[in-house]
Design a protein around this motif. Structure first.
Motif, PDB file in Angstrom:
ATOM      1  N   GLN A 233       0.815  -1.224   0.000  1.00 16.55           N
ATOM      2  CA  GLN A 233       0.000   0.000   0.000  1.00 16.55           C
ATOM      3  C   GLN A 233       0.847   1.271   0.000  1.00 16.55           C
ATOM      4  O   GLN A 233       0.332   2.362  -0.199  1.00 16.55           O
ATOM      5  N   ILE A 234       2.128   1.130   0.283  1.00 17.82           N
ATOM      6  CA  ILE A 234       2.997   2.317   0.356  1.00 17.82           C
ATOM      7  C   ILE A 234       3.562   2.583  -1.038  1.00 17.82           C
ATOM      8  O   ILE A 234       4.545   1.961  -1.450  1.00 17.82           O
ATOM      9  N   LYS A 235       2.912   3.504  -1.724  1.00 19.03           N
ATOM     10  CA  LYS A 235       3.299   3.779  -3.124  1.00 19.03           C
ATOM     11  C   LYS A 235       4.362   4.876  -3.207  1.00 19.03           C
ATOM     12  O   LYS A 235       5.081   4.958  -4.194  1.00 19.03           O
ATOM     13  N   GLU A 236       4.380   5.756  -2.211  1.00 16.87           N
ATOM     14  CA  GLU A 236       5.363   6.850  -2.214  1.00 16.87           C
ATOM     15  C   GLU A 236       6.501   6.447  -1.292  1.00 16.87           C
ATOM     16  O   GLU A 236       6.302   6.337  -0.081  1.00 16.87           O
ATOM     17  N   ARG A 237       7.664   6.218  -1.854  1.00 22.18           N
ATOM     18  CA  ARG A 237       8.798   5.839  -1.007  1.00 22.18           C
ATOM     19  C   ARG A 237       9.731   7.024  -0.774  1.00 22.18           C
ATOM     20  O   ARG A 237      10.802   6.876  -0.202  1.00 22.18           O
ATOM     21  N   SER A 238       9.313   8.209  -1.251  1.00 20.60           N
ATOM     22  CA  SER A 238      10.008   9.438  -0.839  1.00 20.60           C
ATOM     23  C   SER A 238       9.373   9.836   0.489  1.00 20.60           C
ATOM     24  O   SER A 238       9.886   9.505   1.557  1.00 20.60           O
ATOM     25  N   SER A 239       8.192  10.485   0.435  1.00 22.35           N
ATOM     26  CA  SER A 239       7.485  10.853   1.654  1.00 22.35           C
ATOM     27  C   SER A 239       6.078  11.299   1.279  1.00 22.35           C
ATOM     28  O   SER A 239       5.862  11.798   0.171  1.00 22.35           O
ATOM     29  N   TYR A 240       5.131  11.108   2.201  1.00 23.65           N
ATOM     30  CA  TYR A 240       3.737  11.474   1.931  1.00 23.65           C
ATOM     31  C   TYR A 240       3.386  12.858   2.456  1.00 23.65           C
ATOM     32  O   TYR A 240       3.695  13.178   3.619  1.00 23.65           O
ATOM     33  N   ASN A 241       2.694  13.657   1.626  1.00 21.49           N
ATOM     34  CA  ASN A 241       2.023  14.856   2.129  1.00 21.49           C
ATOM     35  C   ASN A 241       1.006  14.448   3.177  1.00 21.49           C
ATOM     36  O   ASN A 241       0.306  13.432   3.006  1.00 21.49           O
ATOM     37  N   LEU A 242       0.885  15.256   4.226  1.00 19.13           N
ATOM     38  CA  LEU A 242      -0.072  14.962   5.294  1.00 19.13           C
ATOM     39  C   LEU A 242      -0.694  16.277   5.757  1.00 19.13           C
ATOM     40  O   LEU A 242       0.029  17.230   6.034  1.00 19.13           O
ATOM     41  N   SER A 243      -2.017  16.296   5.829  1.00 19.46           N
ATOM     42  CA  SER A 243      -2.684  17.549   6.205  1.00 19.46           C
ATOM     43  C   SER A 243      -3.553  17.366   7.436  1.00 19.46           C
ATOM     44  O   SER A 243      -4.239  16.349   7.580  1.00 19.46           O
ATOM     45  N   GLY A 244      -3.507  18.335   8.332  1.00 17.13           N
ATOM     46  CA  GLY A 244      -4.392  18.353   9.491  1.00 17.13           C
ATOM     47  C   GLY A 244      -5.316  19.547   9.394  1.00 17.13           C
ATOM     48  O   GLY A 244      -6.506  19.435   9.139  1.00 17.13           O
ATOM     49  N   MET A 245      -4.743  20.746   9.571  1.00 17.16           N
ATOM     50  CA  MET A 245      -5.504  21.997   9.485  1.00 17.16           C
ATOM     51  C   MET A 245      -4.541  23.069   8.986  1.00 17.16           C
ATOM     52  O   MET A 245      -3.324  22.853   8.947  1.00 17.16           O
ATOM     53  N   SER A 246      -5.080  24.215   8.593  1.00 15.74           N
ATOM     54  CA  SER A 246      -4.248  25.361   8.240  1.00 15.74           C
ATOM     55  C   SER A 246      -4.812  26.584   8.924  1.00 15.74           C
ATOM     56  O   SER A 246      -6.031  26.769   8.926  1.00 15.74           O
ATOM     57  N   PHE A 247      -3.943  27.385   9.525  1.00 17.55           N
ATOM     58  CA  PHE A 247      -4.442  28.615  10.143  1.00 17.55           C
ATOM     59  C   PHE A 247      -3.335  29.663  10.224  1.00 17.55           C
ATOM     60  O   PHE A 247      -2.148  29.348  10.048  1.00 17.55           O
ATOM     61  N   THR A 248      -3.739  30.895  10.485  1.00 16.59           N
ATOM     62  CA  THR A 248      -2.803  32.008  10.657  1.00 16.59           C
ATOM     63  C   THR A 248      -2.671  32.303  12.157  1.00 16.59           C
ATOM     64  O   THR A 248      -3.533  31.878  12.950  1.00 16.59           O
ATOM     65  N   PRO A 249      -1.663  33.063  12.571  1.00 17.14           N
ATOM     66  CA  PRO A 249      -1.600  33.487  13.972  1.00 17.14           C
ATOM     67  C   PRO A 249      -2.878  34.210  14.411  1.00 17.14           C
ATOM     68  O   PRO A 249      -3.344  34.029  15.538  1.00 17.14           O
ATOM     69  N   ALA A 250      -3.459  35.002  13.507  1.00 17.07           N
ATOM     70  CA  ALA A 250      -4.702  35.708  13.867  1.00 17.07           C
ATOM     71  C   ALA A 250      -5.831  34.707  14.133  1.00 17.07           C
ATOM     72  O   ALA A 250      -6.615  34.870  15.084  1.00 17.07           O
ATOM     73  N   ASP A 251      -5.914  33.650  13.319  1.00 15.69           N
ATOM     74  CA  ASP A 251      -6.980  32.637  13.504  1.00 15.69           C
ATOM     75  C   ASP A 251      -6.845  31.937  14.859  1.00 15.69           C
ATOM     76  O   ASP A 251      -7.828  31.729  15.569  1.00 15.69           O
TER      77      ASP A 251
END
Ligand code: AKB
Length: 313
Positions: A233-251
């Motif tokens: 199942q591991i197709k990327e043997r470099s590294s995987y992008n992974l996302s949780g959340m995105s925010f600014t200091p103001a947020d």
């Protein structure tokens, strides 16, 4: 081969929580913690610990052979902001430690490797919003260059020597157990400590700097999930992008104010602003979702609530 795990850099921000979780899953004695310095009481008292300098290949090999280690998680690294102060040391630590582990796997002395990459592999020419898995990568920090180079070597060791190495491009990580050290995303942890202690925070990034971030529980779950997934199942043997959340200091300041109405933030950007400006603001992690069923569980509101609860206690 016995199923025993070594966590190198076990006393750092990720290493501490990863070691404790792996000990819960596999048993305390089966997870060996190693670091150049001792860690917190919980880590030190819950299982075996070895002092190790990750650039010392002989020391690493001796510990792996002594404990009959099967899997290594290499969490030791110098992060982006400190790396800019000590470029040669950052390069030496980040690259030598990786080669030491990859060579042990190549020689069949260990079976499986986890190595963390970072959103720092991207640079100012990378598409900033929903950054794809495969895209332009021209990092401008020593840390980013070491992570990008490391990714190429991981893929090389996998395709040429069959090394089972797996990796994730971590975003900024938010946690309460152990402080981060020397990163550009560290403000997102510092802000909680200062909000509780002083009701105010002076941020070293500007108000509208959006960066990809993740709560530590999600990062640990992702790390263990990718290591437990079947190799096919591991197709990327470099590294995987992974996302949780995105925010600014103001947020994040607004989210904290909902719990602590007296909290105020001010902005005093320093040299870390330039690093943050070169990184993505959000990440497309569809490959991780498709290949090994990745799904984040913590958004900004939930992260703020749980951070304030733990740190207030
Ligand atoms: C840093 O800020 O250097 C790290 C990272 C994003 O890899 N937290």
């Amino acid at each position: 081969m016995s199923n025993k795990i070594l966590v190198i850099g076990a006393c750092g921000q990720i290493g501490t929580e990863l070691t404790l979780r792996l000990r819960e899953l596999h048993g305390n004695d089966r997870v060996i913690a190693a670091d150049i310095r001792q860690g917190n009481e919980e880590l030190m008292e819950s299982g075996p610990f070895e002092i190790m300098d990750a650039i010392d290949a002989d020391q690493m090999e001796n510990i792996c052979l002594h404990y009959e280690i099967n899997e290594v998680y290499l969490m030791a690294a110098m992060l982006s902001a400190t790396g800019e102060k000590f470029p040669d040391k950052a390069w030496k630590l980040n690259m030598t430690s990786l080669f030491n582990v990859l060579d042990l796997a190549k020689e069949g002395k260990i079976n499986k490797v986890f190595w963390p990459s970072s959103i720092a592999v991207f640079g100012p020419t990378t598409p900033q919003v929903d950054t794809p898995q495969h895209t332009i990568m021209e990092p401008t920090t020593v840390y980013g260059i070491s992570k990008q180079t490391g990714e190429r070597w991981c893929e090389y060791y996998h395709s040429k020597y069959g090394v089972d190495v797996r990796s994730i491009r971590y975003p900024g990580l938010i946690s309460w157990k152990t402080l981060p050290g020397g990163g550009t995303t560290d403000y997102a942890v510092e802000i909680f400590h200062e909000a509780i202690a002083q009701s105010k925070y002076s941020c070293f990034l500007s108000e509208n700097t959006a960066l990809p971030m993740m709560y530590m529980d999600d990062a640990i779950r992702a790390t263990i999930n990718i290591m437990e997934a079947p190799a096919t199942q591991i197709k990327e043997r470099s590294s995987y992008n992974l996302s949780g959340m995105s925010f600014t200091p103001a947020d994040i300041a607004v989210a904290i104010t909902k719990h602590l109405p007296e909290f105020t933030i001010s902005y005093s950007p320093d040299s870390r602003q330039q690093i943050a400006d070169s990184w993505p603001s959000s990440i497309d992690d569809s490959h991780a979702r498709k290949d090994w069923n990745w799904q984040a569980q913590f958004d900004l509101e939930k992260t703020v609530a749980v951070m304030l609860e733990h740190l207030s206690n």
